[in-house]
Motif scaffolding. Structure first.
Motif, PDB file in Angstrom:
ATOM      1  N   GLY A 294      -4.067   1.538  -0.795  1.00 40.02           N
ATOM      2  CA  GLY A 294      -5.254   2.384  -0.720  1.00 40.02           C
ATOM      3  C   GLY A 294      -5.019   3.821  -1.145  1.00 40.02           C
ATOM      4  N   SER A 295      -5.572   4.743  -0.362  1.00 45.12           N
ATOM      5  CA  SER A 295      -5.555   6.166  -0.694  1.00 45.12           C
ATOM      6  C   SER A 295      -4.159   6.758  -0.551  1.00 45.12           C
ATOM      7  CB  SER A 295      -6.528   6.919   0.221  1.00 45.12           C
ATOM      8  OG  SER A 295      -6.322   8.307   0.147  1.00 45.12           O
ATOM      9  N   ASP A 296      -3.644   7.312  -1.648  1.00 48.39           N
ATOM     10  CA  ASP A 296      -2.342   7.989  -1.579  1.00 48.39           C
ATOM     11  C   ASP A 296      -2.387   9.147  -0.596  1.00 48.39           C
ATOM     12  OD1 ASP A 296      -1.347   6.266  -3.484  1.00 48.39           O
ATOM     13  OD2 ASP A 296      -1.598   7.672  -5.150  1.00 48.39           O
ATOM     14  N   ALA A 297      -3.491   9.906  -0.638  1.00 47.51           N
ATOM     15  CA  ALA A 297      -3.599  11.087   0.231  1.00 47.51           C
ATOM     16  C   ALA A 297      -3.596  10.681   1.697  1.00 47.51           C
ATOM     17  CB  ALA A 297      -4.861  11.876  -0.111  1.00 47.51           C
ATOM     18  N   TRP A 298      -4.290   9.617   2.045  1.00 46.30           N
ATOM     19  CA  TRP A 298      -4.310   9.194   3.448  1.00 46.30           C
ATOM     20  C   TRP A 298      -2.987   8.546   3.845  1.00 46.30           C
ATOM     21  CZ3 TRP A 298      -6.532   9.090   8.170  1.00 46.30           C
ATOM     22  CH2 TRP A 298      -7.711   9.826   8.315  1.00 46.30           C
ATOM     23  N   ARG A 299      -2.367   7.820   2.924  1.00 47.34           N
ATOM     24  CA  ARG A 299      -1.098   7.180   3.257  1.00 47.34           C
ATOM     25  C   ARG A 299      -0.020   8.221   3.526  1.00 47.34           C
ATOM     26  NH1 ARG A 299      -0.763   4.575  -0.949  1.00 47.34           N
ATOM     27  NH2 ARG A 299       0.815   5.790  -2.085  1.00 47.34           N
ATOM     28  N   GLU A 300       0.131   9.181   2.618  1.00 44.01           N
ATOM     29  CA  GLU A 300       1.147  10.207   2.808  1.00 44.01           C
ATOM     30  C   GLU A 300       0.699  11.254   3.829  1.00 44.01           C
ATOM     31  OE1 GLU A 300       4.028   9.840   1.735  1.00 44.01           O
ATOM     32  OE2 GLU A 300       3.703   8.272   0.240  1.00 44.01           O
ATOM     33  N   GLY A 301      -0.597  11.557   3.848  1.00 44.28           N
ATOM     34  CA  GLY A 301      -1.094  12.548   4.806  1.00 44.28           C
ATOM     35  C   GLY A 301      -0.932  12.094   6.237  1.00 44.28           C
ATOM     36  N   SER A 302      -1.217  10.822   6.519  1.00 40.24           N
ATOM     37  CA  SER A 302      -1.062  10.320   7.891  1.00 40.24           C
ATOM     38  C   SER A 302       0.408  10.233   8.282  1.00 40.24           C
ATOM     39  CB  SER A 302      -1.734   8.946   8.030  1.00 40.24           C
ATOM     40  OG  SER A 302      -1.175   8.004   7.122  1.00 40.24           O
ATOM     41  N   ALA A 303       1.292   9.938   7.309  1.00 34.38           N
ATOM     42  CA  ALA A 303       2.728   9.959   7.607  1.00 34.38           C
ATOM     43  C   ALA A 303       3.184  11.377   7.914  1.00 34.38           C
ATOM     44  CB  ALA A 303       3.514   9.381   6.431  1.00 34.38           C
ATOM     45  N   ASN A 304       2.585  12.354   7.248  1.00 32.78           N
ATOM     46  CA  ASN A 304       2.895  13.748   7.560  1.00 32.78           C
ATOM     47  C   ASN A 304       2.370  14.141   8.937  1.00 32.78           C
ATOM     48  OD1 ASN A 304       4.537  14.801   5.630  1.00 32.78           O
ATOM     49  ND2 ASN A 304       2.977  15.985   4.566  1.00 32.78           N
ATOM     50  N   VAL A 305       1.281  13.532   9.381  1.00 36.52           N
ATOM     51  CA  VAL A 305       0.794  13.773  10.742  1.00 36.52           C
ATOM     52  C   VAL A 305       1.852  13.334  11.747  1.00 36.52           C
ATOM     53  CG1 VAL A 305      -0.907  13.101  12.484  1.00 36.52           C
ATOM     54  CG2 VAL A 305      -1.660  13.652  10.160  1.00 36.52           C
ATOM     55  N   ALA A 306       2.428  12.154  11.536  1.00 34.83           N
ATOM     56  CA  ALA A 306       3.487  11.672  12.437  1.00 34.83           C
ATOM     57  C   ALA A 306       4.667  12.627  12.442  1.00 34.83           C
ATOM     58  CB  ALA A 306       3.919  10.277  12.010  1.00 34.83           C
ATOM     59  N   ALA A 307       5.082  13.094  11.253  1.00 33.74           N
ATOM     60  CA  ALA A 307       6.198  14.039  11.169  1.00 33.74           C
ATOM     61  C   ALA A 307       5.852  15.345  11.863  1.00 33.74           C
ATOM     62  CB  ALA A 307       6.547  14.294   9.698  1.00 33.74           C
ATOM     63  N   TYR A 308       4.625  15.800  11.681  1.00 32.55           N
ATOM     64  CA  TYR A 308       4.174  17.051  12.299  1.00 32.55           C
ATOM     65  C   TYR A 308       4.204  16.945  13.826  1.00 32.55           C
ATOM     66  CZ  TYR A 308       1.179  21.172  12.995  1.00 32.55           C
ATOM     67  OH  TYR A 308       0.669  22.398  13.371  1.00 32.55           O
ATOM     68  N   LEU A 309       3.776  15.815  14.365  1.00 39.96           N
ATOM     69  CA  LEU A 309       3.763  15.619  15.822  1.00 39.96           C
ATOM     70  C   LEU A 309       5.182  15.551  16.380  1.00 39.96           C
ATOM     71  CD1 LEU A 309       0.837  13.048  16.143  1.00 39.96           C
ATOM     72  CD2 LEU A 309       0.784  15.512  16.599  1.00 39.96           C
ATOM     73  N   VAL A 310       6.125  15.062  15.582  1.00 44.30           N
ATOM     74  CA  VAL A 310       7.531  15.081  15.997  1.00 44.30           C
ATOM     75  C   VAL A 310       8.046  16.512  16.018  1.00 44.30           C
ATOM     76  CG1 VAL A 310       9.880  14.450  15.287  1.00 44.30           C
ATOM     77  CG2 VAL A 310       8.065  12.723  15.313  1.00 44.30           C
ATOM     78  N   LEU A 311       7.727  17.286  14.978  1.00 43.85           N
ATOM     79  CA  LEU A 311       8.170  18.683  14.923  1.00 43.85           C
ATOM     80  C   LEU A 311       7.600  19.496  16.082  1.00 43.85           C
ATOM     81  CD1 LEU A 311       7.873  19.417  11.086  1.00 43.85           C
ATOM     82  CD2 LEU A 311       9.985  19.306  12.435  1.00 43.85           C
TER      83      LEU A 311
END
Length: 363
Positions: A294-311
């Motif tokens: 699907g959407s590249d932006a949502w796929r990578e953006g949601s993975a960045n959300v997970a990374a952000y919540l870890v940080l």
């Protein structure tokens, strides 16, 4: 920072400026009152005056005490002062020593300083030369300074944007520059890498974003930049710091096994490693839920959300910097994608967020 001198220093010597005090032997008229001068008079700047007219109306007077100025004086904003009156009552004060500023001075951030006080106590110190900077300079968000002329000479860290100078800083064989802070914390061996992977997994569990498989079922690799870029080109996805790859073993059109490989760029400092491994493990979660299309932006953006919540769970200067970097990323996939996904995450519960990821990233 700028140099400023807003005062004029003068010195009146009546023997020089007052041409003569004479006895009139011819009909002279006072340049002030116009009356005939008889007896003693003063000649000043090509004109003659009664002694009283000169004293009362022409002679330079101190704007502070009102007395006639006959020696050294200061002029400021069109007004003149005795040197002592100026020093005690009018002159600006040095922001460091609080003594009057009677000559050239430097203005910095709204305060004035003697040049020597500024140089010795206030001027920013260049991290490259170790010397005070008296001219133009550059400052980064870590409070480091370099002379402006060194901008194209001193590299910045590829991880944190600090200036790469001094003992402990390095230029890696793949061309990356790392400051001493990032080099001191760099992850370079598999034992530490796998321990940090497990730590990141625990962080992800706290926010409900960990993949269903355990870290023992994920093959982890620390790789140089060239290998990572080669893998990214082959697989067709991933960024320059991490990559998630999966493969299936099929028999008679039936899947019998599936393996996950995560590749992480070597020499990432600890906090950045945790950020990147969390991003890649969320890609594992996406694959588990058939949400890796699907959407590249949502796929990578949601993975960045997970990374952000870890940080967010790591309270260090570098983790705060990396969160700001994610927020400010201008990339349409990793930056805009993150902001869109994070806004949705903030406005809904976690279940709704997962549902949206599955919808947007369905294969």
């Amino acid at each position: 920072m700028n140099s400023s001198s807003k005062i004029v220093i003068g010195y009146l010597l009546f023997t020089l400026l007052i041409s003569s005090v004479c006895l009139a032997d011819s009909p002279l008229r006072c340049a002030h009152c116009g009356e005939r001068i008889e007896g003693q008079y003063v000649e000043y700047n090509g004109h003659v005056y009664h002694d009283s007219c000169f004293t009362n109306y022409i002679a330079m007077r101190c704007a502070h005490c009102g007395e006639i100025i006959s020696g050294r004086y200061y002029e400021r904003d069109g007004r003149t002062y005795h040197d002592t009156c100026y020093a005690q009552h009018i002159a600006p004060r040095c922001g460091w020593c609080n003594e009057p500023l009677l000559d050239r001075y430097i203005t910095h951030q709204g305060r004035q300083y003697h040049e020597s006080c500024y140089h010795d106590h206030v001027a920013p110190v260049c991290v490259a030369t170790g010397q005070p900077i008296m001219g133009a300079y550059l400052e980064n968000e870590w409070g480091e300074f370099i002379r402006a002329e060194l901008e194209d000479v001193v590299p910045t860290c590829d991880i944190c944007n600090r200036f790469v100078v001094g003992e402990g800083a390095a230029r890696l064989s793949d061309g990356r520059h790392l400051c001493a802070h990032c080099m001191a914390d760099a992850v370079t061996n598999m034992t530490e890498a796998r321990e940090l992977m497990q730590e990141a997994y625990r962080y992800m569990l706290r926010v409900g974003m960990a993949p269903e498989i355990s870290t023992d079922d994920i093959d982890l690799h620390l790789v140089p930049r060239e290998q990572l870029l080669s893998l990214a080109t082959t697989v067709g996805s991933g960024d320059q710091m991490g990559l998630c790859k999966y493969s299936r073993e099929m028999r008679n059109l039936i899947q019998v096994s599936e393996t996950f490989d995560i590749y992480i760029l070597t020499y990432l400092p600890r906090d950045v490693y945790l950020e990147v491994i969390s991003h890649e493990m969320f890609h594992v979660w996406q694959h588990e839920h058939e949400a890796d299309g699907g959407s590249d932006a949502w796929r990578e953006g949601s993975a960045n959300v997970a990374a952000y919540l870890v940080l967010e769970q790591i309270d260090t200067e570098l983790s705060h910097f990396r969160r700001r970097s994610i927020q400010a990323n201008e990339d349409p996939i990793y930056g805009d994608g993150f902001r869109t996904a994070y806004q949705f995450y903030e406005a809904h519960d976690r279940i709704a967020f997962f549902r949206e990821v599955k919808r947007r990233c369905r294969r």
